[in-house]
Structure formats: C-alpha cells, structure tokens
Scaffold this motif. Structure first.
Motif, PDB file in Angstrom:
ATOM      1  N   ASN A  77      -5.870  -2.298  -5.571  1.00  0.00           N
ATOM      2  CA  ASN A  77      -6.185  -2.151  -4.156  1.00  0.00           C
ATOM      3  C   ASN A  77      -5.731  -0.783  -3.662  1.00  0.00           C
ATOM      4  O   ASN A  77      -4.538  -0.489  -3.581  1.00  0.00           O
ATOM      5  CB  ASN A  77      -5.496  -3.249  -3.341  1.00  0.00           C
ATOM      6  CG  ASN A  77      -5.996  -3.294  -1.906  1.00  0.00           C
ATOM      7  OD1 ASN A  77      -6.685  -2.395  -1.448  1.00  0.00           O
ATOM      8  ND2 ASN A  77      -5.645  -4.357  -1.197  1.00  0.00           N
ATOM      9  N   CYS A  79      -5.827   0.324  -0.756  1.00  0.00           N
ATOM     10  CA  CYS A  79      -5.277   0.308   0.590  1.00  0.00           C
ATOM     11  C   CYS A  79      -3.883  -0.312   0.628  1.00  0.00           C
ATOM     12  O   CYS A  79      -3.363  -0.597   1.715  1.00  0.00           O
ATOM     13  CB  CYS A  79      -6.233  -0.414   1.541  1.00  0.00           C
ATOM     14  SG  CYS A  79      -7.734   0.551   1.889  1.00  0.00           S
ATOM     15  N   ASP A  80      -3.296  -0.560  -0.525  1.00  0.00           N
ATOM     16  CA  ASP A  80      -1.877  -0.879  -0.617  1.00  0.00           C
ATOM     17  C   ASP A  80      -1.095   0.404  -0.838  1.00  0.00           C
ATOM     18  O   ASP A  80      -1.598   1.336  -1.488  1.00  0.00           O
ATOM     19  CB  ASP A  80      -1.598  -1.852  -1.762  1.00  0.00           C
ATOM     20  CG  ASP A  80      -2.021  -3.268  -1.423  1.00  0.00           C
ATOM     21  OD1 ASP A  80      -2.210  -3.554  -0.227  1.00  0.00           O
ATOM     22  OD2 ASP A  80      -2.170  -4.091  -2.350  1.00  0.00           O
ATOM     23  N   ARG A  83       0.783  -2.659   2.859  1.00  0.00           N
ATOM     24  CA  ARG A  83      -0.417  -1.908   3.209  1.00  0.00           C
ATOM     25  C   ARG A  83      -0.073  -0.493   3.674  1.00  0.00           C
ATOM     26  O   ARG A  83       0.989  -0.252   4.245  1.00  0.00           O
ATOM     27  CB  ARG A  83      -1.184  -2.616   4.330  1.00  0.00           C
ATOM     28  CG  ARG A  83      -1.808  -3.940   3.944  1.00  0.00           C
ATOM     29  CD  ARG A  83      -2.483  -4.546   5.176  1.00  0.00           C
ATOM     30  NE  ARG A  83      -3.118  -5.825   4.874  1.00  0.00           N
ATOM     31  CZ  ARG A  83      -3.704  -6.586   5.784  1.00  0.00           C
ATOM     32  NH1 ARG A  83      -3.715  -6.199   7.055  1.00  0.00           N
ATOM     33  NH2 ARG A  83      -4.260  -7.728   5.431  1.00  0.00           N
ATOM     34  N   CYS A 134      -8.727   6.386   1.382  1.00  0.00           N
ATOM     35  CA  CYS A 134      -8.644   5.432   0.273  1.00  0.00           C
ATOM     36  C   CYS A 134      -8.232   6.107  -1.028  1.00  0.00           C
ATOM     37  O   CYS A 134      -7.568   5.491  -1.869  1.00  0.00           O
ATOM     38  CB  CYS A 134      -9.991   4.715   0.100  1.00  0.00           C
ATOM     39  SG  CYS A 134     -10.504   3.769   1.560  1.00  0.00           S
ATOM     40  N   CYS A 175      -8.721   3.529   5.098  1.00  0.00           N
ATOM     41  CA  CYS A 175      -8.175   2.173   5.060  1.00  0.00           C
ATOM     42  C   CYS A 175      -7.951   1.670   6.479  1.00  0.00           C
ATOM     43  O   CYS A 175      -7.366   2.363   7.322  1.00  0.00           O
ATOM     44  CB  CYS A 175      -6.848   2.159   4.298  1.00  0.00           C
ATOM     45  SG  CYS A 175      -7.016   2.464   2.518  1.00  0.00           S
ATOM     46  N   ARG A 228      -8.338  -2.801   4.225  1.00  0.00           N
ATOM     47  CA  ARG A 228      -9.675  -2.718   3.642  1.00  0.00           C
ATOM     48  C   ARG A 228     -10.144  -1.271   3.649  1.00  0.00           C
ATOM     49  O   ARG A 228      -9.878  -0.518   4.597  1.00  0.00           O
ATOM     50  CB  ARG A 228     -10.664  -3.586   4.423  1.00  0.00           C
ATOM     51  CG  ARG A 228     -10.340  -5.069   4.407  1.00  0.00           C
ATOM     52  CD  ARG A 228     -11.183  -5.795   5.452  1.00  0.00           C
ATOM     53  NE  ARG A 228     -12.608  -5.540   5.248  1.00  0.00           N
ATOM     54  CZ  ARG A 228     -13.529  -5.736   6.188  1.00  0.00           C
ATOM     55  NH1 ARG A 228     -13.167  -6.171   7.392  1.00  0.00           N
ATOM     56  NH2 ARG A 228     -14.801  -5.511   5.919  1.00  0.00           N
TER      57      ARG A 228
END
Length: 523
Positions: A175, A177-178, A194, A201, A209, A213
């Motif tokens: 991910n 967006c972490d 997050r 991104c 992000c 998401r």
C-alpha cells in the motif's frame, strides 16, 4: 472519499399544539433541533439554514370530517407510526480549505452535512470533496513530503524497545498510502499508519493519497473524478467543438528536395504524421526556422519543443517515421517532406477548433499550402537545350498556356518565405530555359537582403515545373526568396524558387515591405 454518515445528524422536532389562556388551540412550528444544540433559539443555533416555517401539518382541534381526515394524515406523517421515504438533503458545500502543501502540489478539501428526518435514509454522495492545488515550485534541495513524515520518527523509540533508528521512505510495500519507512542501515521497514492527505503516491507520480487511497485527478481537478478531456480539449466534452482533419499526401514530387505537405494551424491538437519510405518528415516553425530535419540534415529521434507543445519524433529501424504532438499549438507549423525517393504517401491528422477550420482552409489556399498540392503536369519529354547555344540575354519564346497560379499575396506569405528562405534578393530576369520538368532562369543579382552563402552577380534560379508559379517575365526586376538545394550525392547545388513561392515585381513599396519583414525573423 469521506464517509456518507455526517458527524451530526439534525432532525425536525415533532409537531405539537398548545392552548392559550382562553383555551384556544394554536399551531406550533417545526424547528431544526441538533443533538448538541437543543433548546437554543434559531438565531444562535449553528448550522440552522432557515427560520422556523409555519407548521401546516399540525391542524387545530378537529371540528368536522375534514379535520378528522387531516388529523389522521398528520398522525401518520409526524413520525407516530409512518415510515419516512427517500434520502435526506445535503447542506451546501462549505468553502475550500487552504492547500495542504506550501510548495508544489497539494490538495484542498471541502465538506457538507446531511439533514434528514429520524427514519429517513442517509444522503446519497460523499461528505468530503478533494481537489488539486498548485503552489510555487519547491526550492532545490527541499525535503519531499513523505521523507519529512518519516523523519519525524528519527530518534524516537519504536517497536516496544528503547532503541531508536533513522528512517527513510520505503516504496516496496503493497500500500503506497501507508507511511512505510525503512530503518537506515537495517534490513526492515516499519509502517507508521497512513500518510498525510496530499502525499504523492510515489516519487514523481501525479496521484495523491487521500484517506489511505491513491487517487488521480480528473480534468476538473477533483481527486477521484473520472472527468476526462475530449479531443477538442474540453473537460467532459463530446468532441463536438472541433473537427478532425485526416488526409494522405500523395504528390510524387518533380525533384529531390523539400515539399510542403500541410499547414498545421494554431490551436491544433493530437497531431500525427507517418510514412514508410526513405524520405524524411521536416517541421518548420512560424519564424521560418526548422524544428527538425531542416537544411538537409537528419535530426535524431527524440522530443522537440515547437509552437508551445512537445513534438515526439520517432524513426524505426525499418523505413518508418512518425511525428506526434499533443498540442494545442500556439502558432502555425509547416509540415514538409524531404524527398529522396518517390513518395508512397504521407498520412497526417489533427483536431482543429471549428472556428479555426475556415481560416485554415483560406490561409492554406492563399499561401499555396493546400493539403493536396497540384500534381505536376504530364508533358512530352523534350531534348535538353544547351545553354551555350542560346546567348544569355536572348529572350525565350513564351511557353504554351499554363493553368492559373494560386494567389500568393499578403503579409503572411511574404513573412513566411522571407524567414524560411536561404536567400532574398532583387534581380533582373535575363533568360529562361525549359529543361524536362524544370524551368531555369538566368538572373542578374542587384541587391541582397538576406543570404546564407555568397551570391554571384549572375546566378541560375530553378523552378520545379515547366509552368512555374509565379512565372517571371523577361527583363523585369523581381524580389525573389530562394532556397539552396544540394542533391544527395553533392553533384548539384542550385537556387530553388519554390512552387507558389515569393516572387514579386520590385517596387519601392515592396522594398519597404521586405525590409519590414526582416525585422520579424532572424537572418
């Protein structure tokens, strides 16, 4: 995007009646009542959108059959047993927040709330909306946003121990967006939750992000939007504000050299030209300078800047060559072909705003740049006439009738040919000789306005047809714009007068116009 359920749901208080001191009943109004603001007056209640409205649903004490029916209807619709239908209603959008970034790209957010009855459905849509915002470019050496977030944990204990680490972004996690950070000097990374909204991104990515998401922006600037530009450049359009120009240039060419293919007007988009041959596409700007493949030099494949857009020029290992540009062009461009072998056909296309299509056609005709140039006339081969047989100053008989030439008047025509030519000079026509599909003029050069190499007093000027346009009359003085044409094998070095080129009778007025044109383009 944001959640559908608002932070505070506001309800309409149920209807009531009361009696005054004389025992008469009177209507009470509906009023907005917030869970956190109950009991406050309308003027002091935050979020109250309108003053209390008269309650038409709560009638006075029934005195007739009509009142009984109205009372029953009110009983069912005031929440005492009926079911509410449909969704609630949104409040207007609030103002956009400040940009999340102080430099570069960031995002702004705005929100709204859902107003509904107790048993009404939630409002349809999102409570928050995000859009891109662009700040001035970040200074060189500025720390990227994600790096800054990782660096906040430098020197702080993590992982339940007292040991500290230095952290840098790690982009190998699933991910993006972490906030995944790699411990410097170690082979592990840690996710700190997050990233902040507005974080790219990945490095160099246009996506941002939002709430964990990775979202891209539509042409309307809203993140998560699927709005796209049509071929005309309109956001969410249907390609109905422009016209698609698509043609094939098939002229064979009477000689090796540069031939006009088409004018690409200002405002053109999605430009493409392609062919399969040993010939080369050439592109000339509005200032008369070649962008690529000019002056008998083949340019390397790559990206070139021209008319406010990027032109991508590719040349495959085989005999295939393409030219693409997204546009829109900020000025006219001239597409040419450098012929070295018979032309098998050059496909070209572009999208043009409707309001520019008429002027494009008119300008193309005036400048002699029609999308389909006149085909060379078919004539019977004639034996070569030796220049030594005819004295230089001997007049040549008038040729057989020729078709009319295109109109070449106008400032734009003069400026283009002045800037795009190698030589501009005043000369008197001394002689004319037809050789196969060409016409050769012998001229006496009297005054030079522009030259990229030395000119002699007596020169030959060649025109690519037995019916050159414009024709030159004998013993008259002309202002001529010519190009230098060197054959691929280097055996011929000529001054070429292009078809529908600049050749006008000399006059003091035309002399002044040419000198004025010289100020608008480099020599």
């Amino acid at each position: 995007m944001g959640k559908l359920r608002p932070e505070k749901e506001e309800h309409l208080a149920p209807c009531h009646t009361r009696r005054d001191e004389k025992g008469n009943s009177e209507r009470l109004s509906y009023y907005l009542k917030s869970h956190s603001q109950s009991g406050q007056s309308w003027g002091s209640t935050p979020g109250l959108l309108a003053p209390p409205l008269p309650c038409t649903l709560c009638p006075p004490r029934p005195r007739s059959l009509w009142n009984l029916l109205l009372l029953l209807w009110t009983f069912l619709n005031c929440g005492l047993g009926g079911n509410a239908q449909g969704p609630g209603e949104w409040t207007p959008w609030g103002s956009w927040s400040r940009c999340s970034s102080s430099c570069g790209r960031g995002l702004s957010v705005r929100s709204r709330r859902c107003i509904r009855f107790p048993r009404e459905e939630l409002c349809w849509g999102d409570t928050h909306e995000y859009r891109l915002c662009q700040q001035p470019d970040c200074p060189p050496g500025a720390m990227p946003f994600r790096d800054l977030q990782c660096a906040l944990y430098n020197g702080h204990p993590v992982l339940g121990t007292q040991k500290t680490y230095q952290w840098v972004p790690f982009y190998g996690a699933p991910n993006h967006c972490d906030l995944n950070c790699l411990a410097v000097g170690h082979d592990f990374y840690h996710s700190f939750g997050r990233v902040l909204d507005g974080t790219p991104c990945s490095p160099g990515a246009q996506d941002l992000c939002v709430a964990g998401r990775c979202l891209s922006a539509g042409c309307d600037g809203l993140l998560g939007s699927d709005a796209r530009e049509d071929r005309c450049g309109r956001c969410g359009g249907a390609n109905d504000s422009c016209l698609f120009v698509q043609r094939v240039f098939r002229d064979a060419g009477a000689f090796a050299g540069y031939w006009n293919v088409t004018l690409i007007p200002e405002g053109a988009r999605h430009i493409r030209a392609a062919h399969r041959s040993r010939n080369h596409l050439a592109l000339m700007g509005g200032d008369g300078r070649y962008v690529l493949n000019g002056n008998w030099a083949v340019s390397p494949a790559g990206t070139y800047e021209a008319a406010g857009t990027r032109v991508v020029y590719t040349r495959a290992t085989g005999p295939e060559e393409t030219l693409r540009a997204a546009g829109p062009t900020s000025q006219d461009l001239l597409l040419q072909v450098l012929l070295q072998e018979p032309n098998p056909g050059i496909e070209f296309e572009f999208w043009l705003p409707r309001e520019r299509y008429g002027p494009f056609q008119a300008q193309a005709q005036v400048l002699g740049w029609s999308p389909r140039q006149p085909q060379p006339r078919e004539v019977e081969p004639q034996p070569l006439e030796s220049p030594t047989v005819i004295p230089p100053r001997t007049p040549i008989p008038t040729p057989e009738p020729c078709p009319p030439c295109p109109d070449t008047r106008g400032r734009a025509h003069r400026l283009l040919h002045y800037c795009g030519s190698d030589f501009v000079f005043r000369a008197r026509v001394l002689g004319r000789v037809r050789q196969a599909q060409e016409t050769r003029y012998e001229v006496h050069v009297q005054l030079i306005y522009k030259n990229r190499s030395p000119l002699r007093a007596l020169e030959y000027v060649w025109a690519p047809s037995r019916c050159p346009c414009p024709p030159l009359a004998l013993h008259r003085d002309y202002l001529l714009a010519a190009r230098r044409l060197i054959s691929p094998d280097g055996t011929q070095d000529r001054l070429l007068l292009p078809h529908a080129g600049y050749a006008r009778l000399w006059s003091p007025a035309e002399d002044s116009r040419v000198r004025l044109a010289a100020r608008h383009c480099p020599l």
